[in-house]
Design an enzyme around this catalytic site. Structure first.
Site, PDB file in Angstrom:
ATOM      1  N   SER A  24     -21.758  -2.841 -26.700  1.00 51.99           N
ATOM      2  CA  SER A  24     -22.497  -2.513 -25.591  1.00 51.99           C
ATOM      3  C   SER A  24     -22.078  -1.485 -24.702  1.00 51.99           C
ATOM      4  O   SER A  24     -21.867  -1.838 -23.608  1.00 51.99           O
ATOM      5  CB  SER A  24     -22.932  -3.803 -24.798  1.00 51.99           C
ATOM      6  OG  SER A  24     -23.969  -3.490 -23.955  1.00 51.99           O
ATOM      7  N   LYS A  28     -30.738  -0.695 -24.403  1.00 52.45           N
ATOM      8  CA  LYS A  28     -30.203   0.234 -25.214  1.00 52.45           C
ATOM      9  C   LYS A  28     -30.772   0.372 -26.566  1.00 52.45           C
ATOM     10  O   LYS A  28     -30.678   1.151 -27.376  1.00 52.45           O
ATOM     11  CB  LYS A  28     -28.343  -0.288 -25.358  1.00 52.45           C
ATOM     12  CG  LYS A  28     -27.617  -0.101 -24.380  1.00 52.45           C
ATOM     13  CD  LYS A  28     -26.129  -0.264 -24.554  1.00 52.45           C
ATOM     14  CE  LYS A  28     -25.274  -0.203 -23.586  1.00 52.45           C
ATOM     15  NZ  LYS A  28     -25.262  -1.092 -22.543  1.00 52.45           N
ATOM     16  N   SER A  30     -28.669  -4.552 -20.680  1.00 51.09           N
ATOM     17  CA  SER A  30     -28.078  -3.888 -21.860  1.00 51.09           C
ATOM     18  C   SER A  30     -29.084  -3.875 -22.899  1.00 51.09           C
ATOM     19  O   SER A  30     -28.789  -3.018 -23.922  1.00 51.09           O
ATOM     20  CB  SER A  30     -26.723  -4.030 -22.102  1.00 51.09           C
ATOM     21  OG  SER A  30     -25.942  -3.612 -21.214  1.00 51.09           O
TER      22      SER A  30
END
Length: 495
Positions: free
Chosen positions: A331, A87, A84
């Protein structure tokens, strides 16, 4: 044409300055790192020799945020799944391409204006990817339709999700993840069960039944007929083992609930993905119309809105700059993928992963990243086919500090050691009562065999540092304590 002739003494003086400057630069380049940098590197090296990392591939880089100078590098050129923390790339590219003021719009249209309170044909619900459509928002749209005096729709509620393509799941997403909200199918028209905007999912509500042996109480938030519950969960004696399962059967919108819920057990509210997010949104709108006294005669289905349709109502999401907070701090995978497809639609009139990821690739290529060294197949980092090096991540974080929206983006990152759910986010319970608490702004990353922590932290010496630590090949629990120690060491250093 004129030629300027400088006096000889001026020319000589300039030559001396040039020589002195060149000597100074040469000496500076030849100087070894300061003792504090050497000491920091030794401490980080020691951390990364932890037995928990034996057999694990580690990429770790630390840079000065001001100069971009690399202060520490251990495997920084290794191409690894960043989970993640990817991102960071997606969100920055979206701000650059769509802008902080970008909003998703959902509209309600009809083929011809209502007459005498009746819509003679279908009523269309057209989406552009809004992840913030909770039940109350559908009620707002229904109220706007009713305000036109509409009391009957003789056709159907038709869901239009054609703003994006029909590919619902990302490349190499694991089938075992499909049950969960973090891997929900992506649609231009979907719904969220909560204010965290877990788009494309529904909340399964579980509570004990009235007596031992009775079926447990089960329900859905928001209530929807598009998802079916098969309740095999029983109520056990007080103090009995709590064993709960709520699994969406593959390829269906049927959730099997089973196990044991103690009579004195606390309620549970797991989130589960919805196989047909478009149908889910249409069903919520249909129910909202009914609550507003609008009767729909036909069955709900999906199709494109015809040309020339008349708009009855519309609804805009919060601006992207505000959406960043639940997106980055919590997230949120669904928002990441929606943004990728929204970029593709804006850039190439194609709401697809390939079109959107081309936008991301172009953006990072002008901000410290060699596009030949990264591989992106989604926006969230959920796929293990996503590859990026720690060196590229840190170079990128240095470069984007010049963007006009940087402060807004930086403020939306999770802040270490701040317990508030919407401030600390995925770092709320980490690095509590350390030099990194309230200081580190960063992004976590977790997959089955991958863990990462990437971000900014200020040292006790007053130096703002950019760092990335990515571990791949993790067996067992992710080495979050090592990542935290790495970050706290940076925060405690005097560089």
């Amino acid at each position: 044409m004129y030629r300027v002739v400088m006096p000889r003494f001026v020319t000589a003086a300039l030559m001396v300055v040039v020589v002195l400057l060149a000597t100074s630069i040469s000496q500076a380049a030849a100087q070894p790192p300061s003792a504090s940098v050497d000491e920091l590197a030794a401490q980080l090296d020691m951390l990364l020799t932890d037995p928990a990392l034996e057999g694990v591939t580690v990429g770790a880089v630390v840079r000065s945020a001001e100069s971009g100078e690399v202060l520490y590098d251990r495997g920084g050129d290794k191409h690894l799944p960043a989970a993640s923390s990817q991102k960071l790339l997606t969100s920055a590219a979206a701000l650059a391409d769509l802008g902080p003021d970008y909003r998703f719009r959902t509209t309600v249209l009809v083929s011809s204006p209502p007459s005498g309170g009746v819509v003679a044909g279908d009523i269309y619900l057209r989406g552009t990817g809004d992840p913030t459509l909770v039940q109350d928002r559908f009620d707002e749209l229904a109220a706007a339709v009713a305000s036109h005096g509409v009391r009957e729709v003789r056709g159907s509620v038709v869901a239009d999700d054609t703003w994006f393509d029909s590919v619902r799941l990302g490349t190499d997403w694991s089938q075992q993840d499909e049950n969960f909200a973090y891997a929900a199918p992506v649609s231009a028209l979907s719904a969220s069960p909560d204010s965290d905007f877990n788009v494309g999912s529904v909340q399964v509500d579980l509570a004990p039944g009235p007596s031992v042996g009775a079926p447990a109480q089960v329900g859905l938030t928001p209530p929807t007929s598009s998802v079916q519950l098969d309740n095999r969960l029983t109520t056990g004696p007080p103090g009995s083992a709590r064993q709960l399962a709520a699994d969406r059967l593959h390829g269906t919108d049927r959730i099997l609930v089973a196990g044991n819920m103690p009579l004195d057990g606390r309620p549970a509210h797991p989130l589960r993905s919805v196989a047909d997010p478009t149908g889910y949104a249409a069903d919520l709108f249909h129910s909202a119309l009914a609550r507003r006294g609008v009767r729909v005669m036909g069955a709900t289905h999906a199709d494109a809105t015809p040309a020339g349709a008349v708009e009855l109502a519309s609804l805009d999401s919060m601006p992207l700059g505000q959406l960043l907070f639940p997106f980055l701090r919590l997230s949120n995978n669904g928002i990441a993928e929606i943004l990728v497809k929204a970029m593709g639609r804006r850039d190439a009139n194609e709401g697809s992963w390939p079109a959107g990821l081309r936008v991301v690739q172009r953006y990072v290529a002008t901000h410290g990243v060699d596009p030949a060294t990264i591989q992106l197949v989604d926006g969230s980092g959920l796929s293990t086919a996503d590859l990026v090096a720690a060196d590229d991540l840190t170079a990128f974080l240095v470069a984007i500090q010049e963007e006009p929206w940087f402060d807004q983006w930086y403020a939306a990152l999770p802040i270490a050691g701040v317990p508030d759910h919407l401030v600390g986010g995925t770092l709320a319970a980490r690095m509590l009562d350390t030099a990194a608490a309230g200081n580190l702004h960063g992004k976590t990353g977790t997959l089955t065999t991958t863990s990462a922590l990437v971000g900014y932290v200020t040292s006790t010496g007053g130096e703002r540092l950019v760092f990335a630590i990515v571990e791949n090949g993790v067996v067992g629990p992710p080495a979050k304590d090592i990542e935290d120690a790495f970050a706290v060491t940076l925060a405690s250093s005097d560089v």
